[in-house]
Scaffold this motif. Structure first.
Motif, PDB file in Angstrom:
ATOM      1  N   ILE A 147     -14.590 -33.171  36.510  1.00  0.00           N
ATOM      2  CA  ILE A 147     -14.141 -33.426  37.879  1.00  0.00           C
ATOM      3  C   ILE A 147     -14.011 -34.928  38.125  1.00  0.00           C
ATOM      4  O   ILE A 147     -13.066 -35.395  38.768  1.00  0.00           O
ATOM      5  N   ARG A 148     -14.962 -35.698  37.591  1.00  0.00           N
ATOM      6  CA  ARG A 148     -14.984 -37.134  37.815  1.00  0.00           C
ATOM      7  C   ARG A 148     -13.922 -37.863  37.002  1.00  0.00           C
ATOM      8  O   ARG A 148     -13.358 -38.863  37.454  1.00  0.00           O
ATOM      9  N   SER A 149     -13.618 -37.359  35.786  1.00  0.00           N
ATOM     10  CA  SER A 149     -12.849 -38.181  34.840  1.00  0.00           C
ATOM     11  C   SER A 149     -11.607 -37.522  34.261  1.00  0.00           C
ATOM     12  O   SER A 149     -11.029 -38.044  33.310  1.00  0.00           O
ATOM     13  N   TYR A 150     -11.198 -36.356  34.796  1.00  0.00           N
ATOM     14  CA  TYR A 150     -10.066 -35.684  34.146  1.00  0.00           C
ATOM     15  C   TYR A 150      -8.782 -36.470  34.308  1.00  0.00           C
ATOM     16  O   TYR A 150      -8.635 -37.215  35.281  1.00  0.00           O
ATOM     17  N   PRO A 151      -7.821 -36.332  33.318  1.00  0.00           N
ATOM     18  CA  PRO A 151      -7.916 -35.513  32.109  1.00  0.00           C
ATOM     19  C   PRO A 151      -8.837 -36.146  31.064  1.00  0.00           C
ATOM     20  O   PRO A 151      -8.873 -37.382  30.933  1.00  0.00           O
ATOM     21  N   ILE A 152      -9.552 -35.316  30.327  1.00  0.00           N
ATOM     22  CA  ILE A 152     -10.524 -35.807  29.360  1.00  0.00           C
ATOM     23  C   ILE A 152     -10.587 -34.834  28.192  1.00  0.00           C
ATOM     24  O   ILE A 152     -10.395 -33.625  28.360  1.00  0.00           O
ATOM     25  N   SER A 153     -10.854 -35.341  27.012  1.00  0.00           N
ATOM     26  CA  SER A 153     -10.895 -34.502  25.805  1.00  0.00           C
ATOM     27  C   SER A 153     -12.310 -34.002  25.543  1.00  0.00           C
ATOM     28  O   SER A 153     -13.288 -34.529  26.087  1.00  0.00           O
ATOM     29  N   ARG A 154     -12.427 -33.015  24.700  1.00  0.00           N
ATOM     30  CA  ARG A 154     -13.747 -32.504  24.308  1.00  0.00           C
ATOM     31  C   ARG A 154     -14.558 -33.591  23.602  1.00  0.00           C
ATOM     32  O   ARG A 154     -15.763 -33.730  23.835  1.00  0.00           O
ATOM     33  N   ALA A 155     -13.885 -34.355  22.751  1.00  0.00           N
ATOM     34  CA  ALA A 155     -14.584 -35.414  22.014  1.00  0.00           C
ATOM     35  C   ALA A 155     -15.146 -36.465  22.974  1.00  0.00           C
ATOM     36  O   ALA A 155     -16.279 -36.935  22.814  1.00  0.00           O
ATOM     37  N   LYS A 156     -14.346 -36.832  23.981  1.00  0.00           N
ATOM     38  CA  LYS A 156     -14.812 -37.818  24.951  1.00  0.00           C
ATOM     39  C   LYS A 156     -15.967 -37.261  25.780  1.00  0.00           C
ATOM     40  O   LYS A 156     -16.923 -37.982  26.100  1.00  0.00           O
ATOM     41  N   LEU A 157     -15.909 -35.980  26.110  1.00  0.00           N
ATOM     42  CA  LEU A 157     -17.011 -35.353  26.842  1.00  0.00           C
ATOM     43  C   LEU A 157     -18.298 -35.410  26.037  1.00  0.00           C
ATOM     44  O   LEU A 157     -19.373 -35.690  26.573  1.00  0.00           O
ATOM     45  N   SER A 158     -18.203 -35.135  24.746  1.00  0.00           N
ATOM     46  CA  SER A 158     -19.377 -35.205  23.884  1.00  0.00           C
ATOM     47  C   SER A 158     -19.943 -36.617  23.851  1.00  0.00           C
ATOM     48  O   SER A 158     -21.160 -36.828  23.911  1.00  0.00           O
ATOM     49  N   GLU A 159     -19.035 -37.591  23.825  1.00  0.00           N
ATOM     50  CA  GLU A 159     -19.461 -38.990  23.769  1.00  0.00           C
ATOM     51  C   GLU A 159     -20.168 -39.428  25.053  1.00  0.00           C
ATOM     52  O   GLU A 159     -21.241 -40.037  25.013  1.00  0.00           O
ATOM     53  N   VAL A 160     -19.597 -39.115  26.228  1.00  0.00           N
ATOM     54  CA  VAL A 160     -20.142 -39.639  27.486  1.00  0.00           C
ATOM     55  C   VAL A 160     -21.346 -38.850  27.978  1.00  0.00           C
ATOM     56  O   VAL A 160     -22.202 -39.375  28.695  1.00  0.00           O
ATOM     57  N   THR A 161     -21.462 -37.559  27.589  1.00  0.00           N
ATOM     58  CA  THR A 161     -22.591 -36.751  28.056  1.00  0.00           C
ATOM     59  C   THR A 161     -23.751 -36.729  27.061  1.00  0.00           C
ATOM     60  O   THR A 161     -24.876 -36.392  27.426  1.00  0.00           O
ATOM     61  N   GLY A 162     -23.467 -37.071  25.793  1.00  0.00           N
ATOM     62  CA  GLY A 162     -24.507 -37.011  24.779  1.00  0.00           C
ATOM     63  C   GLY A 162     -24.738 -35.615  24.232  1.00  0.00           C
ATOM     64  O   GLY A 162     -25.651 -35.409  23.414  1.00  0.00           O
ATOM     65  N   LEU A 163     -23.939 -34.644  24.644  1.00  0.00           N
ATOM     66  CA  LEU A 163     -24.066 -33.276  24.135  1.00  0.00           C
ATOM     67  C   LEU A 163     -23.315 -33.151  22.809  1.00  0.00           C
ATOM     68  O   LEU A 163     -22.270 -33.761  22.618  1.00  0.00           O
ATOM     69  N   ASN A 164     -23.875 -32.347  21.903  1.00  0.00           N
ATOM     70  CA  ASN A 164     -23.211 -32.210  20.612  1.00  0.00           C
ATOM     71  C   ASN A 164     -21.931 -31.387  20.742  1.00  0.00           C
ATOM     72  O   ASN A 164     -21.725 -30.670  21.729  1.00  0.00           O
ATOM     73  N   LYS A 165     -21.078 -31.490  19.739  1.00  0.00           N
ATOM     74  CA  LYS A 165     -19.742 -30.910  19.821  1.00  0.00           C
ATOM     75  C   LYS A 165     -19.758 -29.390  19.938  1.00  0.00           C
ATOM     76  O   LYS A 165     -18.921 -28.801  20.630  1.00  0.00           O
ATOM     77  N   SER A 166     -20.721 -28.724  19.291  1.00  0.00           N
ATOM     78  CA  SER A 166     -20.770 -27.265  19.364  1.00  0.00           C
ATOM     79  C   SER A 166     -21.145 -26.804  20.781  1.00  0.00           C
ATOM     80  O   SER A 166     -20.601 -25.818  21.288  1.00  0.00           O
ATOM     81  N   THR A 167     -22.072 -27.540  21.425  1.00  0.00           N
ATOM     82  CA  THR A 167     -22.450 -27.212  22.805  1.00  0.00           C
ATOM     83  C   THR A 167     -21.266 -27.424  23.741  1.00  0.00           C
ATOM     84  O   THR A 167     -20.980 -26.588  24.609  1.00  0.00           O
ATOM     85  N   VAL A 168     -20.578 -28.550  23.557  1.00  0.00           N
ATOM     86  CA  VAL A 168     -19.403 -28.833  24.387  1.00  0.00           C
ATOM     87  C   VAL A 168     -18.362 -27.737  24.210  1.00  0.00           C
ATOM     88  O   VAL A 168     -17.810 -27.223  25.183  1.00  0.00           O
ATOM     89  N   SER A 169     -18.107 -27.347  22.971  1.00  0.00           N
ATOM     90  CA  SER A 169     -17.088 -26.338  22.701  1.00  0.00           C
ATOM     91  C   SER A 169     -17.431 -25.003  23.360  1.00  0.00           C
ATOM     92  O   SER A 169     -16.574 -24.361  23.981  1.00  0.00           O
TER      93      SER A 169
END
Length: 370
Positions: free
Chosen positions: A11-33
């Motif tokens: 909501i804050r940063s769209y459009p945004i990629s899954r990879a960028k979400l993993s980077e800014v939130t610190g969540l691993n890629k499988s959790t993000v997916s």
């Protein structure tokens, strides 16, 4: 919690990629997916064309689906209703204002008519109407019960229950100044400020308080009733039972009834543009009393920002300057330079947008719990 973190970031940063979400939130890629998959299934987000690549395959971008549902915010005033239909980002899709002549007419039929009119203009969406919020000029406790409404018929006491039964969606009630403060904090002049006080000048005087970025309601939900503090202990009796209340000296009603009888917003605007001395003198008397009350607000809460909602103040910068001068003549020098005074950015829609915002937040919280 992970899904909430990801949705908030989208909501804050769209459009945004899954990879960028993993980077800014610190969540691993499988959790993000996994969580992004859930949000896609719930139609709260959607995918758009590919973004720029920093090497390798170009990423698919994620966007918040702000039209997944809609909400209605209603500001029930003494002489008018302001209502808005918004999407999930708080953007106003439709709005309407309904005025009436007599303050003692039943309120609930007018609220229903406003809601029905906006529902007729609501676009189709996965979730449809997700909530309704109604602000009321009176005391609302933490259980959303109407305790006291000095200028409206008592039929508003059953408003929440009746509207929930009629529309089958969650309904929130809130004091109109609290709702206005929340609207300005989310989308208006207070958007970048953690400490602020919102003041509405109308038939009465209402104040809403934002502390540490959150709406401050007090123990029972009645915080911010500065309109009913005495500025003249032997003054006239107020509808609340007290004497010499601030709103008896600083409301717009007093301005029109006592200082500028026979004037309207339109005639006052022409007088301000023409610098008519007699009108300016009377207006300055009213601004003095507005400043007297604001001086107390400053001494009690020391906010960074005070936002005033008033049709009169919106007419000309001179009016706000008069109020600022009245404050400066009474407040100690250090405080005089530590706050900012702004007119409302959302104007008459502040409370309605605030109520819509509350409904949106609660809807998204419910979705994250499922």
């Amino acid at each position: 919690m992970n899904k909430t973190v990801l949705l908030n970031e989208i909501i804050r940063s769209y459009p945004i990629s899954r990879a960028k979400l993993s980077e800014v939130t610190g969540l691993n890629k499988s959790t993000v997916s996994a969580q992004i998959g859930a949000l896609l299934n719930e139609e709260l987000i959607f995918e758009i064309g590919q973004g720029d690549s920093s090497g390798g395959r170009r990423p698919v971008m994620l966007v918040f689906n702000q039209q997944a549902g809609f909400t209605i915010g209603v500001d029930l005033g003494v002489k008018a209703i302001n209502a808005v239909l918004t999407d999930l980002k708080g953007n106003v899709v439709e709005s309407l204002t309904t005025e009436w002549a007599e303050a003692d007419q039943e309120a609930e039929p007018k609220v229903r008519a406003a809601i029905d009119a906006l529902l007729g203009k609501m676009p189709s969406s996965p979730y449809g109407l997700i909530g309704i919020g109604v602000s009321v000029p009176g005391l609302i406790n933490r259980e959303q019960q109407v305790i006291f409404v000095p200028n409206l018929r008592p039929d508003v006491t059953s408003l929440k229950h009746d509207l929930e039964n009629r529309y089958d969606v969650p309904v929130n009630l809130e004091n109109e100044a609290n709702a206005g403060a929340y609207g300005e904090r989310r989308f208006g002049a207070g958007k970048d400020h953690e400490e602020m006080v919102f003041v509405s000048l109308g038939t009465g005087v209402g104040t809403g308080i934002i502390l540490h970025g959150e709406l401050y309601r007090g123990e029972d939900g009645f915080a911010g009733e500065f309109g009913h503090m005495s500025i003249e202990y032997n003054g006239p009796k107020c509808t609340c039972g007290n004497r010499g209340c601030w709103e008896l000296y600083a409301s717009e009603k007093v301005l029109w009834d006592k200082y500028l009888p026979g004037h309207t917003v339109e005639t006052l605007q022409r007088s301000l543009q023409a610098n008519e001395a007699s009108v300016l003198n009377e207006l300055q008397k009213w601004c003095f009393y507005v400043g007297v009350g604001l001086n107390t607000v400053l001494n009690v809460y020391n906010p960074k920002v005070i936002i005033i909602q008033s049709r009169v103040i919106e007419l000309h910068p001179m009016v706000l300057n008069m109020i600022r001068t009245a404050i400066s003549s009474r407040v100690y020098a250090q405080a005089d330079h530590s706050f900012e005074l702004f007119p409302s950015k959302l104007s008459d829609h502040a409370s309605a947008i605030g109520m819509a915002s509350l409904a949106i937040e609660q809807f998204l919280q419910r979705r994250m719990m499922q």
